[in-house]
Design a protein around this motif. Structure first.
Motif, PDB file in Angstrom:
ATOM      1  N   ARG A 101       0.835  -1.204   0.000  1.00 26.56           N
ATOM      2  CA  ARG A 101       0.000   0.000   0.000  1.00 26.56           C
ATOM      3  C   ARG A 101       0.874   1.260   0.000  1.00 26.56           C
ATOM      4  NH1 ARG A 101      -2.219   0.918   4.513  1.00 26.56           N
ATOM      5  NH2 ARG A 101      -3.715   2.425   3.627  1.00 26.56           N
ATOM      6  N   GLY A 102       0.374   2.286  -0.729  1.00 25.74           N
ATOM      7  CA  GLY A 102       1.062   3.580  -0.732  1.00 25.74           C
ATOM      8  C   GLY A 102       2.295   3.610  -1.614  1.00 25.74           C
ATOM      9  N   LYS A 103       2.504   2.569  -2.411  1.00 26.20           N
ATOM     10  CA  LYS A 103       3.662   2.510  -3.306  1.00 26.20           C
ATOM     11  C   LYS A 103       3.193   2.388  -4.753  1.00 26.20           C
ATOM     12  CE  LYS A 103       6.433   0.082   0.176  1.00 26.20           C
ATOM     13  NZ  LYS A 103       7.204  -1.151   0.478  1.00 26.20           N
ATOM     14  N   THR A 104       4.082   2.777  -5.652  1.00 31.73           N
ATOM     15  CA  THR A 104       3.785   2.646  -7.069  1.00 31.73           C
ATOM     16  C   THR A 104       4.671   1.561  -7.663  1.00 31.73           C
ATOM     17  OG1 THR A 104       3.218   5.009  -7.241  1.00 31.73           O
ATOM     18  CG2 THR A 104       3.683   3.848  -9.291  1.00 31.73           C
ATOM     19  N   PHE A 105       4.024   0.566  -8.293  1.00 29.35           N
ATOM     20  CA  PHE A 105       4.734  -0.509  -8.993  1.00 29.35           C
ATOM     21  C   PHE A 105       4.589  -0.276 -10.497  1.00 29.35           C
ATOM     22  CE2 PHE A 105       3.558  -2.037  -4.831  1.00 29.35           C
ATOM     23  CZ  PHE A 105       4.664  -2.755  -4.400  1.00 29.35           C
ATOM     24  N   ARG A 106       5.181  -1.157 -11.280  1.00 34.73           N
ATOM     25  CA  ARG A 106       5.144  -0.996 -12.721  1.00 34.73           C
ATOM     26  C   ARG A 106       4.742  -2.288 -13.413  1.00 34.73           C
ATOM     27  NH1 ARG A 106       5.600   4.108 -15.324  1.00 34.73           N
ATOM     28  NH2 ARG A 106       6.427   5.502 -13.723  1.00 34.73           N
ATOM     29  N   TYR A 107       3.820  -2.140 -14.361  1.00 39.80           N
ATOM     30  CA  TYR A 107       3.565  -3.207 -15.322  1.00 39.80           C
ATOM     31  C   TYR A 107       4.029  -2.644 -16.665  1.00 39.80           C
ATOM     32  CZ  TYR A 107       1.262  -6.391 -18.525  1.00 39.80           C
ATOM     33  OH  TYR A 107       1.024  -7.282 -19.536  1.00 39.80           O
ATOM     34  N   GLY A 108       5.220  -3.027 -17.060  1.00 42.41           N
ATOM     35  CA  GLY A 108       5.827  -2.365 -18.212  1.00 42.41           C
ATOM     36  C   GLY A 108       6.053  -0.905 -17.888  1.00 42.41           C
ATOM     37  N   ASP A 109       5.447  -0.030 -18.698  1.00 45.21           N
ATOM     38  CA  ASP A 109       5.568   1.407 -18.454  1.00 45.21           C
ATOM     39  C   ASP A 109       4.368   1.970 -17.701  1.00 45.21           C
ATOM     40  OD1 ASP A 109       7.988   1.442 -19.823  1.00 45.21           O
ATOM     41  OD2 ASP A 109       7.029   1.864 -21.763  1.00 45.21           O
ATOM     42  N   ILE A 110       3.454   1.116 -17.273  1.00 47.64           N
ATOM     43  CA  ILE A 110       2.208   1.581 -16.664  1.00 47.64           C
ATOM     44  C   ILE A 110       2.315   1.459 -15.155  1.00 47.64           C
ATOM     45  CG2 ILE A 110      -0.290   1.275 -16.576  1.00 47.64           C
ATOM     46  CD1 ILE A 110      -0.105  -0.117 -19.293  1.00 47.64           C
ATOM     47  N   PRO A 111       2.061   2.546 -14.416  1.00 51.15           N
ATOM     48  CA  PRO A 111       2.081   2.471 -12.956  1.00 51.15           C
ATOM     49  C   PRO A 111       0.942   1.567 -12.435  1.00 51.15           C
ATOM     50  CG  PRO A 111       2.218   4.743 -13.705  1.00 51.15           C
ATOM     51  CD  PRO A 111       1.837   3.919 -14.890  1.00 51.15           C
ATOM     52  N   VAL A 112       1.222   0.890 -11.329  1.00 55.42           N
ATOM     53  CA  VAL A 112       0.254  -0.013 -10.692  1.00 55.42           C
ATOM     54  C   VAL A 112       0.152   0.372  -9.219  1.00 55.42           C
ATOM     55  CG1 VAL A 112      -0.327  -2.391 -10.088  1.00 55.42           C
ATOM     56  CG2 VAL A 112       0.764  -1.894 -12.289  1.00 55.42           C
ATOM     57  N   VAL A 113      -1.074   0.579  -8.754  1.00 54.64           N
ATOM     58  CA  VAL A 113      -1.362   0.857  -7.345  1.00 54.64           C
ATOM     59  C   VAL A 113      -2.132  -0.343  -6.792  1.00 54.64           C
ATOM     60  CG1 VAL A 113      -2.621   2.329  -5.735  1.00 54.64           C
ATOM     61  CG2 VAL A 113      -1.365   3.352  -7.653  1.00 54.64           C
ATOM     62  N   VAL A 114      -1.741  -0.767  -5.586  1.00 50.92           N
ATOM     63  CA  VAL A 114      -2.326  -1.973  -4.982  1.00 50.92           C
ATOM     64  C   VAL A 114      -3.211  -1.580  -3.803  1.00 50.92           C
ATOM     65  CG1 VAL A 114      -1.812  -4.165  -3.829  1.00 50.92           C
ATOM     66  CG2 VAL A 114      -0.339  -3.352  -5.696  1.00 50.92           C
ATOM     67  N   THR A 115      -4.392  -2.183  -3.725  1.00 48.95           N
ATOM     68  CA  THR A 115      -5.284  -1.960  -2.593  1.00 48.95           C
ATOM     69  C   THR A 115      -6.098  -3.228  -2.341  1.00 48.95           C
ATOM     70  OG1 THR A 115      -6.925  -0.466  -1.620  1.00 48.95           O
ATOM     71  CG2 THR A 115      -7.224  -1.047  -3.941  1.00 48.95           C
ATOM     72  N   TYR A 116      -7.012  -3.132  -1.383  1.00 53.51           N
ATOM     73  CA  TYR A 116      -7.803  -4.300  -0.987  1.00 53.51           C
ATOM     74  C   TYR A 116      -8.929  -4.582  -1.993  1.00 53.51           C
ATOM     75  CZ  TYR A 116      -5.504  -3.593   3.521  1.00 53.51           C
ATOM     76  OH  TYR A 116      -4.566  -3.434   4.525  1.00 53.51           O
ATOM     77  N   HIS A 117      -9.307  -5.841  -2.077  1.00 54.29           N
ATOM     78  CA  HIS A 117     -10.452  -6.232  -2.899  1.00 54.29           C
ATOM     79  C   HIS A 117     -11.739  -5.848  -2.167  1.00 54.29           C
ATOM     80  CE1 HIS A 117     -13.290  -8.758  -5.123  1.00 54.29           C
ATOM     81  NE2 HIS A 117     -12.361  -8.894  -6.064  1.00 54.29           N
ATOM     82  N   PRO A 118     -12.754  -5.350  -2.882  1.00 50.96           N
ATOM     83  CA  PRO A 118     -14.014  -4.973  -2.214  1.00 50.96           C
ATOM     84  C   PRO A 118     -14.638  -6.109  -1.402  1.00 50.96           C
ATOM     85  CG  PRO A 118     -13.965  -4.072  -4.428  1.00 50.96           C
ATOM     86  CD  PRO A 118     -12.759  -4.954  -4.302  1.00 50.96           C
ATOM     87  N   ALA A 119     -14.529  -7.367  -1.869  1.00 50.51           N
ATOM     88  CA  ALA A 119     -15.091  -8.484  -1.098  1.00 50.51           C
ATOM     89  C   ALA A 119     -14.386  -8.626   0.248  1.00 50.51           C
ATOM     90  CB  ALA A 119     -14.973  -9.779  -1.892  1.00 50.51           C
ATOM     91  N   TYR A 120     -13.091  -8.360   0.279  1.00 49.27           N
ATOM     92  CA  TYR A 120     -12.355  -8.382   1.548  1.00 49.27           C
ATOM     93  C   TYR A 120     -12.861  -7.268   2.472  1.00 49.27           C
ATOM     94  CZ  TYR A 120      -8.547  -7.414   4.817  1.00 49.27           C
ATOM     95  OH  TYR A 120      -7.814  -7.149   5.952  1.00 49.27           O
ATOM     96  N   LEU A 121     -13.116  -6.100   1.913  1.00 52.39           N
ATOM     97  CA  LEU A 121     -13.575  -4.976   2.728  1.00 52.39           C
ATOM     98  C   LEU A 121     -14.948  -5.237   3.327  1.00 52.39           C
ATOM     99  CD1 LEU A 121     -12.412  -2.026   0.435  1.00 52.39           C
ATOM    100  CD2 LEU A 121     -11.306  -2.871   2.516  1.00 52.39           C
TER     101      LEU A 121
END
Length: 276
Positions: free
Chosen positions: A228-248
């Motif tokens: 959480r709170g970090k930016t990852f990369r899929y190729g050149d596209i930024p990826v943000v990670v969070t919880y799944h709505p079913a988990y919430l």
């Protein structure tokens, strides 16, 4: 002579009989009637002697013969159509047709229908979930159940709306049995479809909803709490990670953390647009 003798002589025709005077006459004794001959009962023929019957188990009635069912030849299952490298030239219609007919893993055996995705095919935002649930399997659209309603609320919280500059897809396109987490081989078999969707959409930002989606996109082990709170990369596209709505839905206190992640994603999108 006795009377008996007289009677006998008389019967023989030798009477009259002379008797001496002065001789007392013996009382006549009547002879008993001759005994009638007693006929013996006719002899019964001897009965045939039956041999003794040996004790045995109770006799059961024979059941009528039942015809055996014919043995049918074994029918080989149809070959699975696994995702191939020829997806690179497929457009949207051909890609979705391939997804709907895919038999690349065991998830196809119990699905009602595959769920390719839904939304704006030229969106800046791509939200990737885990896999279809029961309602999605019925309707053929991702995030239409209770978790889908929560996702719509999350989108609205940051000024977004389903179908408008937003595309929604899943890491696997068929429902896992009992909504279990997709296994690694299932994620790998289905990932070429997601990869081609990303190539066609060309989004500015990808939001991974839950650990399976993040691991499929990043090809590495992911812990949501650490990502959480970090930016990852899929190729050149930024990826943000969070919880799944079913988990919430099962963990209400973590909704505040998801809100923070959405705010982080919105801030990241603004920066990307400012750079363009």
């Amino acid at each position: 002579m006795t009377r008996r003798r007289d009677a006998i002589l008389r019967e023989m025709g030798l009477a009259p009989l002379w008797r001496l005077r002065g001789v007392a006459e013996e009382p006549a004794v009547e002879a008993p009637p001759p005994a009638l001959p007693i006929e013996a009962p006719p002899a019964r023929p001897p009965e045939a002697v039956r041999p003794p019957v040996a004790a045995s188990a109770p006799v059961r009635r024979a059941l009528p013969a039942v015809a055996e069912a014919p043995v049918l030849p074994a029918v080989a299952p149809p070959p699975r159509v696994a995702p191939a490298a020829d997806l690179a030239n497929l457009g949207w219609d051909a890609l979705e047709a391939r997804i709907l007919g895919c038999e690349g893993c065991v998830l196809c055996q119990r699905r009602k229908q595959a769920v390719p995705g839904v939304g704006d095919r030229q969106a800046d935002w791509l939200f990737v979930g885990e896999g279809p649930g029961a309602e999605e399997d019925e309707r053929g659209e991702p995030f239409v159940g209770q978790a889908g309603r929560l996702l719509d609320a999350m989108l609205a919280a940051i000024g977004l709306q389903r179908g408008h500059d937003v595309y929604i897809a899943n890491a696997v396109k068929c429902r896992p049995p009992n909504n279990r987490t997709p296994e690694a081989d299932e994620l790998a078999a289905c990932f070429p479809y997601l990869r081609r969707q990303i190539e066609l959409i060309q989004p500015r930002l990808i939001v991974a909803l839950g650990r399976p989606a993040a691991q499929a996109l990043l090809n590495q082990e992911v812990k949501i709490s650490a990502a959480r709170g970090k930016t990852f990369r899929y190729g050149d596209i930024p990826v943000v990670v969070t919880y799944h709505p079913a988990y919430l839905l099962r963990n209400q206190p973590d909704k505040a953390k998801a809100w923070e992640d959405l705010c982080f994603a919105r801030k990241t999108m603004r920066a990307l647009r400012d750079e363009a």
